[in-house]
Scaffold this motif. Structure first.
Motif, PDB file in Angstrom:
ATOM      1  N   ALA A  87      11.470   2.185   5.319  1.00 36.19           N
ATOM      2  CA  ALA A  87      11.402   2.410   3.825  1.00 36.19           C
ATOM      3  C   ALA A  87      10.207   3.282   3.875  1.00 36.19           C
ATOM      4  CB  ALA A  87      11.374   0.894   2.809  1.00 36.19           C
ATOM      5  N   VAL A  88       9.851   3.771   2.832  1.00 35.33           N
ATOM      6  CA  VAL A  88       8.624   5.051   2.062  1.00 35.33           C
ATOM      7  C   VAL A  88       8.275   3.616   1.804  1.00 35.33           C
ATOM      8  CG1 VAL A  88       7.742   6.120   0.578  1.00 35.33           C
ATOM      9  CG2 VAL A  88       9.770   7.338   1.996  1.00 35.33           C
ATOM     10  N   TYR A  89       6.886   3.722   1.534  1.00 36.27           N
ATOM     11  CA  TYR A  89       5.734   3.333   1.131  1.00 36.27           C
ATOM     12  C   TYR A  89       4.409   3.746   0.718  1.00 36.27           C
ATOM     13  CZ  TYR A  89       2.677  -1.142  -0.762  1.00 36.27           C
ATOM     14  OH  TYR A  89       1.762  -1.698  -0.801  1.00 36.27           O
ATOM     15  N   LYS A  90       4.210   3.505  -0.380  1.00 34.22           N
ATOM     16  CA  LYS A  90       2.797   4.465  -0.776  1.00 34.22           C
ATOM     17  C   LYS A  90       2.835   5.680   0.349  1.00 34.22           C
ATOM     18  CE  LYS A  90       0.114   0.782  -2.470  1.00 34.22           C
ATOM     19  NZ  LYS A  90      -0.491   0.302  -3.070  1.00 34.22           N
ATOM     20  N   GLY A  91       4.146   6.668   0.411  1.00 33.74           N
ATOM     21  CA  GLY A  91       3.753   7.557   1.052  1.00 33.74           C
ATOM     22  C   GLY A  91       3.561   7.929   1.979  1.00 33.74           C
ATOM     23  N   CYS A  92       3.605   6.921   2.876  1.00 34.30           N
ATOM     24  CA  CYS A  92       4.174   6.088   4.326  1.00 34.30           C
ATOM     25  C   CYS A  92       5.784   6.053   5.147  1.00 34.30           C
ATOM     26  CB  CYS A  92       3.021   5.483   4.664  1.00 34.30           C
ATOM     27  SG  CYS A  92       1.720   6.416   4.387  1.00 34.30           S
TER      28      CYS A  92
END
Length: 84
Positions: free
Chosen positions: A73-78
């Motif tokens: 998953a993408v989380y805070k751009g990561c």
């Protein structure tokens, strides 16, 4: 600052921000790479209620000869990854 250094600095800043958020959720971080497109963070499998929202990418990988399913998953751009 050179453009290359700016890109690395941006990725590092995103990664640190995501690591702080994941840590605040009580998730264990196993590895982090700045990557080419976005930082990639590998975590221990989170409890269902703490899994980052939008986890939908399931990728087969062979680690030590055994196939593994990876959720991401993408989380805070990561990109955050964990074993399914």
């Amino acid at each position: 600052m050179t453009r290359s250094n700016e890109v690395i600095s941006e990725r590092l800043s995103k990664a640190l921000n995501a690591v702080k958020g994941l840590d605040a959720l009580g998730l264990k971080i196993n590895d982090m790479q700045l990557g080419n497109a976005r930082p990639r963070i590998q975590i221990e499998r989170p409890p269902q209620h703490l899994a980052p929202k939008g986890a939908e990418a399931i990728t087969p990988r062979c680690l030590g000869g055994d196939p593994q399913r990876i959720l991401a998953a993408v989380y805070k751009g990561c990109l955050v990854e964990w074993s399914a």
